[in-house]
Every structure is written in structure tokens, then in C-alpha cells.
Design a protein around this motif. Structure first.
Motif, PDB file in Angstrom:
ATOM      1  N   LEU A   5     -10.489   4.355   0.221  1.00  0.00           N
ATOM      2  CA  LEU A   5     -11.367   5.188   0.260  1.00  0.00           C
ATOM      3  C   LEU A   5     -11.321   6.311   1.440  1.00  0.00           C
ATOM      4  CD1 LEU A   5     -14.290   2.951  -1.040  1.00  0.00           C
ATOM      5  CD2 LEU A   5     -13.214   4.682  -2.030  1.00  0.00           C
ATOM      6  N   SER A   6     -11.249   5.724   2.546  1.00  0.00           N
ATOM      7  CA  SER A   6     -10.982   6.489   3.902  1.00  0.00           C
ATOM      8  C   SER A   6      -9.688   7.397   4.117  1.00  0.00           C
ATOM      9  CB  SER A   6     -11.116   5.529   5.007  1.00  0.00           C
ATOM     10  OG  SER A   6     -12.202   4.684   4.909  1.00  0.00           O
ATOM     11  N   PHE A   7      -8.661   6.888   3.697  1.00  0.00           N
ATOM     12  CA  PHE A   7      -7.486   7.523   3.964  1.00  0.00           C
ATOM     13  C   PHE A   7      -6.527   7.926   2.727  1.00  0.00           C
ATOM     14  CE2 PHE A   7      -8.428   4.579   7.592  1.00  0.00           C
ATOM     15  CZ  PHE A   7      -8.658   5.395   8.499  1.00  0.00           C
ATOM     16  N   LYS A   8      -7.088   7.576   1.635  1.00  0.00           N
ATOM     17  CA  LYS A   8      -6.391   7.814   0.440  1.00  0.00           C
ATOM     18  C   LYS A   8      -5.009   6.977   0.239  1.00  0.00           C
ATOM     19  CE  LYS A   8      -9.693  10.601  -1.242  1.00  0.00           C
ATOM     20  NZ  LYS A   8     -10.640  10.091  -2.247  1.00  0.00           N
ATOM     21  N   MET A   9      -5.124   5.740   0.947  1.00  0.00           N
ATOM     22  CA  MET A   9      -3.660   4.906   1.048  1.00  0.00           C
ATOM     23  C   MET A   9      -3.724   4.274  -0.360  1.00  0.00           C
ATOM     24  SD  MET A   9      -3.680   3.365   4.874  1.00  0.00           S
ATOM     25  CE  MET A   9      -2.285   2.589   4.372  1.00  0.00           C
ATOM     26  N   PRO A  10      -2.362   3.815  -0.833  1.00  0.00           N
ATOM     27  CA  PRO A  10      -2.307   3.093  -2.360  1.00  0.00           C
ATOM     28  C   PRO A  10      -3.290   1.846  -2.243  1.00  0.00           C
ATOM     29  CG  PRO A  10      -0.344   3.957  -1.618  1.00  0.00           C
ATOM     30  CD  PRO A  10      -1.102   4.256  -0.329  1.00  0.00           C
TER      31      PRO A  10
END
Length: 254
Positions: free
Chosen positions: A219-224
Motif C-alpha cells: 500500500l505504501s510503496f507498491k512493493m509486491p
């Protein structure tokens, strides 16, 4: 009820069951322990009462004989006979309550000898006895038999006290039996709680922590969104639903 709920329910119900079973066993053993202790105390008190009754009867018998033989008061003959009957009755009561009759052998023999000696004196024409001959008879014959009876009564007291020792030892063993189920249940419950903690940590806590961290990073960094823990049951379903939700979100984006 499946998965985590089932495991948690089984774990906690096992602890409750162990507590209940160990408590019932301990309660049962403690009831026996209480009954045994009460029986030992009653037996000890009863033996003391009988021994005291024997000593009182023998003492009063001795005093009656002194009044007759030494003081020349022949009116004590009825009291002398009454005390002998009292002594015999008390010994008979003690015999009926003892499982080991060998403890009474010397006492019964000593009282029988004293009875024969007393009967021979009472059946004799007592008016022919003067103070000196009566005193000599008491000192030479009766007093010795009286001391033997008193000694036998004391031996009876000692022997009955000694017979309580095995019962007291059994009482001690029953105390260990009452505590043992609690100790065993305590060890098993500790092991069960540790296992429950381990499986909860591995299959519930760690996946949720990993899932929460990965979801926050997405949600914060669009990491998988990836979960670095083994997921099972409802946790696996939750992970798959989050994956599906993320996939749907990606598809709806322009």
C-alpha cells in the motif's frame, strides 16, 4: 469447525480435560488420605483410652487390696472384685478391637495371674489375717504381680503405638499418590501449552505478521505482496483472498 479454530479448541479443551481429570483423581486420593488419617487418630485415641482405663482399674484394685490386706478394712472386697471385672472387661474390649492378638498375650496372662492371686486371698478366711501377715502377703506376692500387670499394660500401649507406624507410612505413601497426578498433569499441560504456543506462532502469528508487513509495503510503496511464512487453513485462505483483491485492483486500473 476446521483449521485454526479446531486446533485451538482441541488444545485448550485438552488442558481443561487434564485439569479436570487430575483434580478428580487428587480429590479422590485426598479423600482416602483424610479417611485414613482420621482412622489412625481414632485408633490412637481409642488405644489410649483403653490403656488409661486398664491402669485406673489396676490402680483402684491395688488400693482396695491395700485397704484389705494392710489396713484390715475388709469392706473393700466388693470394690476389689468390681475392679477386677472392670479390668477384665476393658482387656476383652481391647482384644475385640485388635487385629493382632499377639499384642495382648502377656497382658492377659498377667491379669489372669493377678486374678488367681486375688481370688485365693478373697476366698480365704480373711478374718484370720492380721496386719502383719496381710502386709507380708501384699509385699511378697501381690505387689509383684501388680507391677507385672502395670508393666504389661504399658507394653500394650507401646505395642499399639508401634502398630500405627506402618499405617502412618501408608498414609505418607497415599499423600504422594494424591500429589502425583497433579505433578504429571502439570508436566503434560506445560508441554501442551508449549506445543500450542509453537504451532500458534508458526502457523498463525508469523504468517499474520508477515502478511501485515507485506500488505503495508504494497500500500505504501507498491512493493509486491509476498508472505515469507508457511500458511495453512484460514491464514492461507486470507492470503489468497488478499492476492485476489490485489489482482482485481490491478485489473481495474486504467
Amino acid at each position: 469447525m476446521t483449521g485454526i479454530r479446531k486446533r485451538m479448541a482441541v488444545g485448550f479443551l485438552s488442558i481443561v480435560g487434564l485439569l479436570f481429570i487430575s483434580g478428580m483423581i487428587s480429590f479422590f486420593e485426598l479423600s482416602h488420605l483424610s479417611n485414613d488419617a482420621e482412622e489412625i487418630l481414632k485408633a490412637n485415641h481409642r488405644n489410649m483410652v483403653l490403656a488409661r482405663e486398664m491402669l485406673d482399674a489396676a490402680h483402684e484394685q491395688n488400693m482396695a487390696v491395700i485397704h484389705m490386706a494392710i489396713l484390715g478394712d475388709l469392706s473393700y472386697d466388693s470394690l476389689c472384685r468390681a475392679n477386677m471385672r472392670r479390668l477384665h472387661a476393658t482387656v476383652a474390649t481391647a482384644q475385640s478391637e485388635l487385629s493382632d492378638q499377639s499384642q495382648m498375650g502377656s497382658l492377659v496372662g498377667a491379669i489372669s495371674d493377678l486374678q488367681l492371686l486375688t481370688d485365693s486371698y478373697l476366698s480365704y478366711d480373711m478374718f484370720k489375717f492380721d496386719d502383719v501377715s496381710g502386709e507380708r502377703w501384699y509385699n511378697d506376692y501381690y505387689e509383684k504381680r501388680y507391677k507385672v500387670v502395670v508393666s504389661a499394660i504399658k507394653d500394650y500401649m507401646t505395642s499399639t503405638q508401634g502398630s500405627l507406624a506402618p499405617r502412618a507410612e501408608m498414609l505418607n505413601w497415599n499423600a504422594y499418590r494424591a500429589v502425583t497426578p497433579v505433578l504429571i498433569s502439570l508436566v503434560v499441560m506445560i508441554a501442551t501449552v508449549l506445543l500450542l504456543y509453537y504451532f500458534t506462532e508458526i502457523y498463525c502469528v508469523k504468517p499474520l505478521v508477515s502478511m501485515n508487513r507485506s500488505l503495508g509495503q504494497y500500500l505504501s510503496f507498491k512493493m509486491p505482496f509476498t508472505v515469507k511464512a508457511e500458511c495453512k487453513d484460514e491464514i492461507l485462505e486470507l492470503k489468497e483472498k488478499i492476492d485476489s483483491l490485489i489482482a482485481m485492483q490491478k485489473q481495474t486500473k486504467p
